[in-house]
Design an enzyme around this catalytic site. Structure first.
Site, mmCIF file in Angstrom:
data_model
loop_
_atom_site.group_PDB
_atom_site.id
_atom_site.type_symbol
_atom_site.label_atom_id
_atom_site.label_comp_id
_atom_site.label_asym_id
_atom_site.label_seq_id
_atom_site.Cartn_x
_atom_site.Cartn_y
_atom_site.Cartn_z
ATOM 1 N N GLU A 13 0.818 -1.214 0.000
ATOM 2 C CA GLU A 13 0.000 0.000 0.000
ATOM 3 C C GLU A 13 0.857 1.271 0.000
ATOM 4 O O GLU A 13 0.876 2.040 0.976
ATOM 5 C CB GLU A 13 -0.971 0.002 1.184
ATOM 6 C CG GLU A 13 -2.082 -1.008 1.020
ATOM 7 C CD GLU A 13 -3.248 -0.775 1.978
ATOM 8 O OE1 GLU A 13 -3.087 -0.054 2.972
ATOM 9 O OE2 GLU A 13 -4.332 -1.326 1.713
ATOM 10 N N GLU A 59 -6.522 -7.795 -0.561
ATOM 11 C CA GLU A 59 -7.006 -7.866 0.819
ATOM 12 C C GLU A 59 -8.512 -7.633 0.787
ATOM 13 O O GLU A 59 -8.970 -6.580 0.344
ATOM 14 C CB GLU A 59 -6.341 -6.794 1.694
ATOM 15 C CG GLU A 59 -4.836 -6.956 1.794
ATOM 16 C CD GLU A 59 -4.175 -5.898 2.678
ATOM 17 O OE1 GLU A 59 -4.909 -5.138 3.354
ATOM 18 O OE2 GLU A 59 -2.942 -5.822 2.670
HETATM 19 C C1 GAL Z 1 -4.486 -2.437 4.871
HETATM 20 C C2 GAL Z 1 -3.060 -2.928 5.038
HETATM 21 C C3 GAL Z 1 -2.982 -4.163 5.920
HETATM 22 C C4 GAL Z 1 -3.854 -3.985 7.128
HETATM 23 C C5 GAL Z 1 -5.259 -3.699 6.705
HETATM 24 C C6 GAL Z 1 -6.232 -3.556 7.854
HETATM 25 O O1 GAL Z 1 -4.504 -1.070 4.612
HETATM 26 O O2 GAL Z 1 -2.475 -3.222 3.800
HETATM 27 O O3 GAL Z 1 -1.651 -4.395 6.281
HETATM 28 O O4 GAL Z 1 -3.340 -2.951 7.902
HETATM 29 O O5 GAL Z 1 -5.274 -2.496 5.993
HETATM 30 O O6 GAL Z 1 -7.534 -3.297 7.399
#
Ligand code: GAL
Length: 649
Positions: free
Chosen positions: A146, A317
């Site tokens: 990110e 994710e």
């Molecule tokens: C994203 C990040 C992850 C985790 C996640 C939590 O922004 O890539 O490492 O922090 O959010 O929602």
């Protein structure tokens, strides 16, 4: 990379006992997961002391996962430089807008412009790619994590300042050219040498917007350069493996079209509930969708990052339960993890990967759900993921095809309107989001494309705003023969952030002969009436005074033009409310001969090849908008709440 869409998960072997790994891997396989992303924050365990590498644990972790039949996506760990590195080279720290160095103790504390950090980032990437680049279990790579999260694209460090000066010298050639381009005769601001130029922070009042815009461009290009260095190393040492990066949602600080260019595909991180909580939506709408996410939230990003990935994207994710970072963090309605997964696939996702396998009982994200509870027992998301995996196995999916409508998205437009909002509520992402929502009512597929994309083939084109109109973009609009709607502020600035000589809309006047003589921003409660057809709507936030002989499709109360057209090209001179925007979109879509009003609130449709997906975000049963006799391949003509139906179309 997979032949058919499939599932993945984010896993942190370094958080768990080695004795847990085999069982975790087996259970991942059991619920139908095929890809595992690991390693993206693991620098301190890979290199606990300078130059001392500990590979054994990662060897074993990859072997365990691969041994269970899982394919590994390995992250480069550069989002988390370890303590010893920061202590050794404090100059690698990012410097915030107030001029303070960020401290160690969370993540992303580095400056993209730091030459030392660039060297360190290449060094750890090379070490990792050297060891695992040809490992049969490693299927692909994620660069860093990110880029830009936690407000880190821009750094106000000495290294950034030096890099910015070089960037400017390259761009303008002579200091006189820069002074002219920035209009530095204003407020006695001319520079005599490149090394007189500072970063645009810490000025008494606002810095020159041209100065800011170039700094935003520089900041984004520094991320690109950083990313390209890792990509080059991985390409050299890991032949045949694909490379991606996980971009963020609701985030415009870096130009994802540019950053994704050297990648094989784009990925993004989808947290529909958190993003809805943060969005510019009326309170009652936030409440209605608090446990589902607003129905366009994930979809817009799928379409955007499919565009950035030149047709290919993953969700790296996927929210599996409550997150920990929004103002309020409710759990998703039962069914939503499945719905979100299918929705991503309907939009063309190749893999949907859940964040994370098991909730961490320690540190910053202990309140963030995973597919499993901290003690390892399955949570709700796990059951829903397993259901999707089983459904996917039974349903071969056709390829995604080019969309029906194009929405032109421009990161520079976001920077220009952020640097000079002129009205506090003129926010680019919110504007685009409204337009996207209005388009989705048509039940058609939307491609989100950068300016300059060839547009023929689309049924209609929508440009929420494009202040800086480059020749390639104008040429693409001129070549396009279908209906186009341009939003306010289009063509209002030159590439160096000045008002064009011929006045706005600048070069757009070649397509739409008109002139914008004045713009007004309106505080909440202040509005102008607009007549469109036989209805009166309020224009809020932004209104423009248009001088033109073109026919007006909508007028202000005094009869002056508010929406004008030449043939099928429209220019919209105000910020319409939602119902008015719907009416304008219908008008433009009508010119393209498109059906309008096919989908009602809470329902969304998306085609993937010859399959039509319909998602019910609402709390009531609904009938699928489908002709009698349709062949359903998932669900049926009655769609329960938080569920979906898929039929052949
Ligand atoms: C994203 C990040 C992850 C985790 C996640 C939590 O922004 O890539 O490492 O922090 O959010 O929602």
């Amino acid at each position: 990379m997979p032949d058919q869409p499939t599932l993945g998960v984010c896993y942190y072997p370094e958080h768990w006992n080695r004795s847990d790994w085999p069982d975790d891997a087996r259970r991942m396989r059991d619920i139908g997961i095929q890809f595992v992303r690991i390693g993206e924050f693991a620098w301190s365990v890979l290199e606990p002391e300078p130059g001392v590498f500990e590979w054994a644990w990662l060897d074993e972790a990859i072997d365990t996962l691969a041994g269970a039949g899982l394919k590994v996506i390995l992250g480069t760990p550069t989002a988390t430089p370890p303590k010893w590195l920061v202590d050794r080279f404090p100059e690698i720290l990012q410097v915030d807008r107030e001029g303070r160095s960020r401290r160690f103790g969370s993540r992303r504390h580095y400056c993209f412009s730091s030459p030392v950090y660039r060297t360190e980032s290449r060094r750890i990437t090379r070490a990792l790619a050297d060891r695992y680049g040809r490992h049969p279990g490693v299927a692909g790579w994620q660069t860093d994590n990110e880029y830009g999260c936690h407000d880190t694209v821009l750094s106000y460090s000495p290294a950034a300042r030096d890099g910015f000066r070089r960037f400017l010298a390259d761009r303008y050639g002579t200091i006189d050219a820069l002074n002219e381009a920035w209009g530095n005769r204003f407020w006695s601001m001319p520079y005599r040498h490149w090394d007189e130029i500072d970063l645009p922070n810490l000025t008494v009042t606002e810095a020159n917007p041209s100065h800011w815009l170039d700094f935003r461009r520089f900041g984004s290009s520094e991320v690109d350069a950083f990313n390209r260095e890792q990509v080059a190393i991985i390409r050299e040492l890991s032949p045949g493996r694909e490379i991606t990066h996980n971009f963020m949602g609701r985030f415009v600080d870096l130009d994802a079209f540019a950053t994704a260019a050297p990648l094989d595909f784009a990925s993004w991180d989808s947290y529909p509930l958190g993003f809805t909580e943060q969005a510019d939506l009326p309170e009652e709408v936030k409440l209605r969708y608090a446990r589902t996410g607003h129905p366009d939230m994930a979809a817009l990003h799928h379409d955007l990052f499919r565009g950035a990935g030149r047709g290919r994207f993953w969700v790296m994710e996927q929210q599996p339960g409550p997150v920990n970072w929004a103002n309020w963090n409710p759990g998703p309605q039962p069914g939503m993890v499945r719905l979100w997964t299918w929705e991503a696939i309907a939009h063309g996702a190749e893999v949907v990967s859940y964040f994370r396998w098991r909730q961490a009982p320690f540190a910053q994200e202990q309140m963030h759900a995973g597919l499993n509870l901290p003690n390892g027992s399955p949570d709700v998301g796990s059951t829903e993921a397993a259901q999707v995996a089983a459904e996917l196995a039974a349903l071969p999916l056709p390829a995604n095809e080019p969309g029906d409508l194009a929405l032109v998205f421009d990161y520079e437009a976001a920077w220009v309107t952020d640097i000079q909002p002129q009205g506090a509520d003129f926010v680019y992402f919110d504007l685009v989001y409204r337009w996207y929502t209005a388009l989705r009512r048509l039940g058609l597929n939307v491609d989100v494309v950068p300016p300059g994309t060839a547009l023929n083939g689309y049924r209609a084109v929508f440009v929420p705003t494009l202040p800086i109109l480059r020749e390639t973009a104008v040429a693409a609009f001129e070549t396009y023969t279908g209906p186009i709607l341009f939003g306010p502020r289009s063509g209002s600035k030159t590439a160096t952030f000045q008002i064009p000589d011929e006045l706005p809309p600048g070069p757009l006047a070649r397509l739409l002969p008109l002139r914008v003589n004045r713009v007004e921003s309106l505080r909440p409660g202040l509005e102008r009436g607009v007549r469109l057809g036989n209805r009166l709507y309020p224009a809020r936030r932004w209104v423009e005074h248009l001088e033109t002989d073109l026919a007006a499709a909508a007028t202000y109360a005094d009869g002056s033009p508010a929406l004008v057209a030449k043939g099928d090209r429209f220019y919209l001179g105000f910020w319409p409310d939602r119902t008015c925007l719907n009416a304008i979109v219908d008008l433009v879509a009508g010119r393209a001969g498109l059906d309008t009003e096919r989908v009602t609130e809470g329902l969304r449709i998306r085609r993937r090849g010859n399959l039509c997906f319909c998602f019910n975000y609402g709390p009531d049963d609904v009938d699928a908008p489908v002709l009698a006799g349709a062949e359903f391949v998932l669900g049926g003509s009655h769609i329960p709440p938080f569920d979906l139906a898929v039929w052949r179309c």
